[in-house]
Design a protein around this motif. Structure first.
Motif, short mmCIF file in Angstrom:
data_model
loop_
_atom_site.label_atom_id
_atom_site.label_comp_id
_atom_site.label_asym_id
_atom_site.label_seq_id
_atom_site.Cartn_x
_atom_site.Cartn_y
_atom_site.Cartn_z
N SER A 1 -8.35 -28.66 40.97
CA SER A 1 -9.70 -28.09 40.86
C SER A 1 -10.11 -28.04 39.40
CB SER A 1 -9.73 -26.68 41.47
OG SER A 1 -8.92 -25.80 40.72
N LYS A 2 -11.40 -28.21 39.19
CA LYS A 2 -12.01 -28.07 37.87
C LYS A 2 -13.30 -27.27 38.07
CE LYS A 2 -10.05 -32.23 35.98
NZ LYS A 2 -10.19 -33.44 35.24
N LEU A 3 -13.27 -26.05 37.60
CA LEU A 3 -14.40 -25.15 37.80
C LEU A 3 -14.93 -24.68 36.46
CD1 LEU A 3 -12.86 -22.90 40.60
CD2 LEU A 3 -14.31 -24.90 40.91
N LEU A 4 -16.24 -24.68 36.33
CA LEU A 4 -16.91 -24.08 35.18
C LEU A 4 -17.54 -22.80 35.71
CD1 LEU A 4 -17.83 -24.37 32.20
CD2 LEU A 4 -19.93 -25.36 33.10
N VAL A 5 -17.14 -21.66 35.15
CA VAL A 5 -17.61 -20.36 35.62
C VAL A 5 -18.56 -19.77 34.58
CG1 VAL A 5 -16.93 -18.05 36.38
CG2 VAL A 5 -15.42 -20.01 36.84
N ILE A 6 -19.79 -19.56 34.98
CA ILE A 6 -20.80 -18.95 34.12
C ILE A 6 -20.91 -17.47 34.50
CG2 ILE A 6 -23.23 -18.99 33.43
CD1 ILE A 6 -23.20 -22.00 34.33
#
Length: 185
Positions: free
Chosen positions: A46-51
């Motif tokens: 998984s590759k997640l960008l969390v804002i």
């Protein structure tokens, strides 16, 4: 990845983080009643960008505004599956129009941040999942697969899938632990 480089170049790291191959994320609400919700990532890769911290972002950095617009609590971008999760945490019932405005505002904030990163339209063809999470201080319940609620449905579930008047998918979850994989219909 291009999107991560864009954020690294243009957005302060106080307002986002990158999560790779983690099997869970912790989301928290800091104002009012403080609580935490665990989001399970049910994938090996998984590759997640969390804002996050949008409320702080707009108060400290949008000094040109006389009034601050609504925002959501979290925006999670799944960079592999091209899914945007717009998330609002609540400690009360999710039933008012303010909640819907907060989810829509989250999408506007994402567009604004992409504009700031010189990446307008980057997520235009991505799937958007709007998620309301009501923190439940009671005994944890097993999450069920999302489904369309029937009018005569008297069964209490921890996850419900509905469509708003604009035809947008909305997932309403109640509990302390949400599996991203359950957000399907």
């Amino acid at each position: 990845m291009e999107l991560i480089r864009g954020f690294e170049n243009y957005i302060k790291s106080d307002f986002y983080y990158f999560s790779e191959n983690q099997n869970w994320l912790e989301l928290s609400e800091e104002k009012g009643k403080q609580y935490k919700v665990v989001v399970k990532v049910d994938k090996e890769i998984s590759k997640l960008l969390v804002i996050h911290n949008l409320e702080i972002l707009k108060k400290e950095n949008a000094l040109y505004l006389k009034q601050h617009p609504k925002d959501c609590d979290y925006i999670i971008l799944d960079l592999i599956d091209k899914i945007v999760y717009v998330i609002e945490l609540k400690d009360t019932e999710i039933s008012n129009s303010s909640f819907m405005k907060q989810l829509k505002a989250g999408e506007y904030w994402l567009d604004h941040l992409l504009f700031c990163c010189q990446m307008v339209g980057y997520t235009e063809d991505w799937d958007v999942k709007r998620v309301g999470i009501r923190y439940d201080s009671g005994r944890p319940k097993k999450a069920r697969r999302a489904r369309i609620a029937e009018p005569d449905d008297n069964i209490l579930t921890t996850l419900k899938y509905i469509k708003d008047v604009g035809g947008h998918d909305i997932y309403l979850f109640r509990g302390k632990e949400l599996h991203l994989s359950s957000l399907t219909h």
